[in-house]
Write an enzyme that holds these catalytic residues in place. Sequence first.
Site, short mmCIF file in Angstrom:
data_model
loop_
_atom_site.label_atom_id
_atom_site.label_comp_id
_atom_site.label_asym_id
_atom_site.label_seq_id
_atom_site.Cartn_x
_atom_site.Cartn_y
_atom_site.Cartn_z
N GLY A 139 0.83 -1.20 0.00
CA GLY A 139 0.00 0.00 0.00
C GLY A 139 0.85 1.24 0.00
O GLY A 139 1.96 1.24 0.56
N VAL A 140 0.35 2.31 -0.63
CA VAL A 140 1.08 3.57 -0.70
C VAL A 140 0.09 4.69 -0.44
O VAL A 140 -1.03 4.68 -0.96
CB VAL A 140 1.74 3.77 -2.08
CG1 VAL A 140 2.45 5.11 -2.14
CG2 VAL A 140 2.72 2.65 -2.38
N GLY A 141 0.49 5.67 0.37
CA GLY A 141 -0.36 6.82 0.65
C GLY A 141 0.49 8.05 0.88
O GLY A 141 1.73 8.00 0.82
N GLY A 142 -0.18 9.18 1.13
CA GLY A 142 0.55 10.41 1.41
C GLY A 142 1.42 10.30 2.66
O GLY A 142 2.39 11.02 2.83
N PHE A 143 1.05 9.37 3.56
CA PHE A 143 1.80 9.17 4.79
C PHE A 143 3.08 8.40 4.56
O PHE A 143 4.02 8.48 5.34
CB PHE A 143 0.94 8.39 5.80
CG PHE A 143 0.42 7.08 5.25
CD1 PHE A 143 1.21 5.94 5.24
CD2 PHE A 143 -0.86 7.02 4.73
CE1 PHE A 143 0.73 4.76 4.71
CE2 PHE A 143 -1.35 5.83 4.21
CZ PHE A 143 -0.55 4.70 4.19
N GLY A 144 3.14 7.57 3.52
CA GLY A 144 4.30 6.71 3.27
C GLY A 144 3.85 5.37 2.72
O GLY A 144 2.78 5.24 2.13
N VAL B 261 3.14 1.06 3.07
CA VAL B 261 2.75 -0.04 3.94
C VAL B 261 3.39 -1.32 3.38
O VAL B 261 3.26 -1.60 2.18
CB VAL B 261 1.22 -0.21 4.02
CG1 VAL B 261 0.87 -1.39 4.92
CG2 VAL B 261 0.57 1.07 4.54
N LYS C 27 3.43 -0.04 8.65
CA LYS C 27 3.28 1.28 8.05
C LYS C 27 4.45 2.16 8.46
O LYS C 27 4.68 2.40 9.64
CB LYS C 27 1.96 1.92 8.47
CG LYS C 27 1.77 3.32 7.89
CD LYS C 27 0.32 3.77 7.81
CE LYS C 27 -0.38 3.83 9.14
NZ LYS C 27 -1.71 4.46 9.02
N ASP D 268 -11.96 10.04 10.20
CA ASP D 268 -11.48 9.76 8.85
C ASP D 268 -12.05 8.44 8.35
O ASP D 268 -11.33 7.58 7.84
CB ASP D 268 -9.96 9.74 8.81
CG ASP D 268 -9.40 9.89 7.40
OD1 ASP D 268 -10.16 10.34 6.51
OD2 ASP D 268 -8.22 9.57 7.18
#
Length: 867
Positions: A554-559, A561, A576, A672
């Site tokens: 997984g990829v998000g604005g946070f970094g 996974v 994460k 959220d």
Amino acid sequence: MTISNFISHLYLSLFLPMIIATTIFVTDPPPIYTPVEDITVNCGYSGQLFNQYDQRNWSGDINSKFTPIDVHQAAGGNTSVFKEAPHRSSVSQIPYTTVRLSRSEFTYRFNLTAGQKFIRLYFYPVSYPDFDRSEALFSVKAGGFTFLNDFNASVNADADAYEEETLYREFCINIEEEEQILNITFTPSRSKASPDAYAFINGIEIVSMPPNLYYTAPEDPLDIEIIGTKNPIRVENYTAMETVYRINIGGGPLFFNKDTGLYRNWDSYSFEKDYLDDASSRWSVIPVNPSVQLEFHLNLARTPNYTAPEQVYKTGRSMGLDATINQRYNLTWGFPVPPKFYYLVRLHFCEFEPAIREIGDRVFLIYIANQTAETRADIIQWSGGNGIPTYRDYVVFMPSGTGNEEKVFLYVTLQANPQHWKTKYLDAILNGLEIFKLNETNGSLARPDPDPPHPHPQEVIPSSKDLSKSRTHFIAVVAGAVSAALVVFSVLGLLLVFRHRRKYAKGYVHSSRRAANSTKSRGGSTLPSDLCHYFSLKEIKAATENFNDTFIIGVGGFGNVYKGYIDGGATPVAIKRLKPESSQGANEFKTEIEMLSQLRHRHLVSLIGYCTDENEMVLVYDYMSRGTLADNLYHSNNPPLAWGQRLQICIGAARGLHYLHSGAKGTIIHRDVKSTNILLDEKWVAKVSDFGLSKMGMTTASKTHISTMVKGSFGYLDPEYYRRQQLTEKSDVYSFGVVLWVVLCARPALMHKVEPREMNLAEWAKFCHGEGTLDQIIDCNLKGKIDAECLDRFIEIAISCIHDKGVERPSMNEVVRGLEFALQLHQKSIASNGDGGVSTEQGCASNESIQCISATIFSEVDDPKGR
């Protein structure tokens, strides 16, 4: 300042007063637009002052309806004071004659009509008696939005590239019909580091703007494209904006008294040229052609005559090319802006070259932020003809780039058509430009202060001890500085009077204070290592083979996974790893650990442990083999979920949220809730995840909400929370309601490449429900496979969750019970059909029966007997 700029400024300062003298005292034609509200407040003044330049009375705030409210006034504590400002010939007297200052919070309250407004704030950051200029540090909030945060007026003034002595900020907000009182609150940022901090203001201006001048009209079928994404967006009434640039491209300055009645300032050719890339451009200024008669066509060009002064459309800049010139030339402007904001970019055009009259005569390309905005810019096609003004709006997000840049450049580029055979004239043209910063989801427009420059010699005031040692030297320095200042003021003084409203965005820089905030302690003794396992960085790297990219799930604005293995490879886990510059920073990291380490529930994801070695921020969770709910609904190759599975997943997630809202730990608001934060294990059990934004709620007789900055995800965000910044558990209910529609429709909450009304799934669902067209949006894989009564119940719940008003939404407990009943109806249908519920018999919902459902649900909800 370059020599050429200095010469041009000197020229203007010598001859501009004569030009001004001829315009001030000659009767100007009446303004095109007359604002409903035209409020001008001269802060710290008693009575009224007439401003000959804008022909308006500025009212004082002493013993008047504009007198501010002081938080300590009732208790007899510190209150705001008013003082005279030091007189300088280079500074306009209105509204800078006087000032209101306070070391405690004070609020101006305005009774306004509903509609969209300009709010302009004026600051003269000098030292006042008992108030040193360096101690002016404060925040400004209005209408639920943060305009300025920890704003250091003197630092901003000293960093101004044009060395202007006054500051000016312009904002745009909408006043709702039910909220016609606007509070503008000034709060000193007092702390141990700044014990004497104070707030001040010299002038406030509020001007009504024409409806939907910069906002998207409700009836407008055209949306604005987010550059680089192809996603459409609407600038809705709940958005606030700050004007960053407003430029008359290729023309002279147009001051507020020359606007169309909106009192805007349009910066000039000399200001614009500072941002023009001379190296890559062969450009020419298009002069004023007074014989040109412009036609404003509201319906054809969507350009009312108050959109911009005619002078903007009568001047411009082009490359001045023809077919014999290499078409690789372009026009490029680079505007420095704070990163991590969305920006609205408006480009103004008017084709008045006599030879260009047909579609295709001049076609060019437009790039914004180095991304394609238009592949076929044809002004004649957009406007409808020669001499007809028009404009185009674009929205772009400006990231921070590869590092933590303190400013980034928003480039606007016009390029001649490389397919030169498709256009008659190899050229491009631009007449005007406006750039607005849009508020973040937390309601903030605040940008960091620039880094403090080295102190000017005349501003260095020695202590009494130093003064006694070097009195002679000090007097010499001050005298020299004053003499130099008088010479400069005599040359530039009158020009500065009229340039006091100029934007100085060229000096945008993050302050060291903001940078320090991002390096706060990320763990240690304050984190609950006794409630969950603490992993060393060595263990984390071993579990992920040193964060091997092949382990990313997984990829998000946070970094990223990662899927990792602990216990000697026996136990799969989700790891994460937050990026240091992630918006989900230290506070969210700590909140996630504190929340999840104390919560245990079948439908909440379990936190196994964390790591903070070497400034890393790493969280370790149970591994959810089925991924996110979103992964199993859209944008993937996974087989479609059966309706029974979807109901079970919704019930599980609802139970998890109900536990948060009413569990043993008190009310916890997730903040959220979305389809990507609902995870599925190998048995399809739903678990709510990602508690970084969660808040402990409070519900008492006197306190039913939390006043907090708005955070969450677009598409799922409670509009009432967004407007009022008042968080309740009903905000989670709204977000979960959007999840229900995502489940039913198998579409994301914000959609790409669709009709304008279809961009926001919740709003589209409401529209289709009211029109009786829900059959158009329900997942085609479910058609004929849902019992009509079950679907009726599900839609009733989903609609009730997304009511605009929180008090009209059900509790999560009611949602759980409603979904459980829907599941019972589904299971009853399966038992009666005996074929898994996939038949298309009369009991299942067809397109016609779905339309009947959407037409009757509201009456069923509103009528207690219907239940």
